[in-house]
Design an enzyme around this catalytic site. Structure first.
Site, PDB file in Angstrom:
ATOM      1  N   GLU A  99     107.870 -35.310 -11.268  1.00  8.31           N
ATOM      2  CA  GLU A  99     107.780 -36.012 -12.545  1.00  8.31           C
ATOM      3  C   GLU A  99     107.130 -37.357 -12.238  1.00  8.31           C
ATOM      4  O   GLU A  99     107.705 -38.183 -11.531  1.00  8.31           O
ATOM      5  CB  GLU A  99     109.159 -36.194 -13.167  1.00  8.31           C
ATOM      6  CG  GLU A  99     109.107 -36.756 -14.569  1.00  8.31           C
ATOM      7  CD  GLU A  99     110.480 -36.691 -15.243  1.00  8.31           C
ATOM      8  OE1 GLU A  99     110.514 -36.638 -16.477  1.00  8.31           O
ATOM      9  OE2 GLU A  99     111.512 -36.699 -14.534  1.00  8.31           O
ATOM     10  N   GLU A 116     119.161 -28.538 -14.656  1.00 10.87           N
ATOM     11  CA  GLU A 116     117.741 -28.848 -14.472  1.00 10.87           C
ATOM     12  C   GLU A 116     117.497 -29.417 -13.080  1.00 10.87           C
ATOM     13  O   GLU A 116     118.301 -30.194 -12.566  1.00 10.87           O
ATOM     14  CB  GLU A 116     117.307 -29.862 -15.535  1.00 10.87           C
ATOM     15  CG  GLU A 116     115.900 -30.401 -15.376  1.00 10.87           C
ATOM     16  CD  GLU A 116     115.534 -31.403 -16.455  1.00 10.87           C
ATOM     17  OE1 GLU A 116     114.626 -32.214 -16.212  1.00 10.87           O
ATOM     18  OE2 GLU A 116     116.160 -31.398 -17.541  1.00 10.87           O
TER      19      GLU A 116
END
Length: 353
Positions: free
Chosen positions: A189, A184
């Site tokens: 975020e 990932e």
């Protein structure tokens, strides 16, 4: 087309880093505090002349890619990019959207924590992809949006999104994930709210930070590695929910990532000891540090854009209400604050000149 501000900076600090299905799982993933490097001014130059602002109208495709494509290489625009200049209603997205995206996660999982991803919580209008969050009736769950690219990307590649973080304790995300959920890369975020009603306290610690990181996983038994240095939480004083910003990553090779915000390099992670120090990507006996068959971040990945409630925030390990960051019904009633907007996402590959 939109206005961007290009700055010629004569003295700048280059910030270099050492490096649940996904994302955070506990408060131990919070950053280790460290003093941020400060820009220094050239001696004898007044502050006003240290930089000049140029205002220029530039098409999204033509904004210079900030990463270096390499010797005798140039950046080539990829058609999987999307500027969302079409209409895609929430309940019937249409062919132009569905040619590039699925309006759900990349498998049947409905999301972490109190998240419940729904196909009808994303839409395209007014030149933007939008996702909004609402309480699921009769439940603590929160209905939210998630889309996944139908074309995967792999290094070397530059990916950049222009997005506006929600003014919410929920996460606004742009990220990459391998089909088997073992690798990932987090491009954006962020948790944009300045205050949390559920925790009953100021939330600006998070609203001024952007998490830029990566993970490698072993799925059975579940193990998760990601860097936890302070550099993985970028901060420069900006409150990210106020306006659109550009968030990009240059995935140069399996062992090298460069993160860019508004065209400025803010973090680099490079080498085996920061990408996979625990040998989770070993091709034989993953996690055994006595052997080294590590591949690094070598797998094709889906592009995922979503909003979500995360377990470590809505159900903190401490059990304390003061550490519980999930929106109340009152906060969710403000649709504008709980809408994530993406102006465009663009992808480039380096090719020979």
């Amino acid at each position: 087309m939109y206005l961007i501000y290009l700055r010629l900076v004569f003295c700048c600090a280059l910030l270099l880093g050492c490096g649940d299905n996904s994302k955070f799982d506990s408060a131990t993933d919070l950053p280790v505090e460290q003093e941020q490097e400060q820009e220094t001014e050239q001696e004898g130059e007044p502050e006003e002349s240290s930089e000049q602002d140029l205002v220029e109208e530039v098409d999204w495709k033509d904004i210079p890619v900030p990463a270096d494509a390499g010797p005798n290489m140039k950046w080539e625009f990829q058609e999987i990019s999307d500027n969302f200049e079409y209409e895609a209603p929430a309940d019937n997205k249409g062919s132009e959207f569905l040619e590039k995206w699925d309006d759900f996660y990349h498998n049947a999982w409905a999301g972490p924590g109190l998240t419940e991803w729904k196909r009808d919580r994303s839409y395209v209008a007014d030149g933007e992809l939008k996702m909004w969050a609402t309480r699921k009736p009769g439940s603590d769950k929160i209905n939210m949006g998630c889309i996944t690219s139908k074309t995967r990307v792999v290094y070397p590649v530059y990916i950049e999104a222009r997005a506006k973080v929600m003014n919410s304790t929920l996460a606004s995300d742009v990220w990459l994930l391998s089909a088997d959920d073992t690798q990932e890369i987090d491009i954006l975020e962020a948790y944009g709210a300045d205050y949390s009603e559920s925790a009953g306290k100021d939330h600006s610690y998070f609203s001024k930070k952007v998490h830029i990181s990566h993970h490698v996983f072993i799925r059975d038994p579940f193990q998760d590695y990601q860097p936890k240095d302070a550099g993985s939480w970028f901060e420069d004083g900006t409150v990210w929910n106020k306006e659109f910003h550009r968030f990009g990553v240059y995935w140069r090779d399996p062992w090298h990532l460069e993160y860019y915000i508004d065209g400025v390099l803010v973090r680099t992670v490079s080498g085996k000891d920061i990408i996979d120090p625990k040998h989770f990507t070993n091709t034989t006996d993953p996690g055994n540090t006595e052997i080294d068959t590590r591949t690094g971040l070598n797998k094709e990945m889906d592009i995922i854009i979503n909003t979500e409630d995360q377990t470590w925030r809505s159900s903190p390990a401490s059990g304390l209400q003061s550490n519980t960051y999930t929106p109340t019904d009152n906060e969710l009633s403000n649709i504008e604050n709980n809408t994530f907007g993406v102006d465009w996402i663009r992808i480039y590959k380096p090719v020979e000149k």
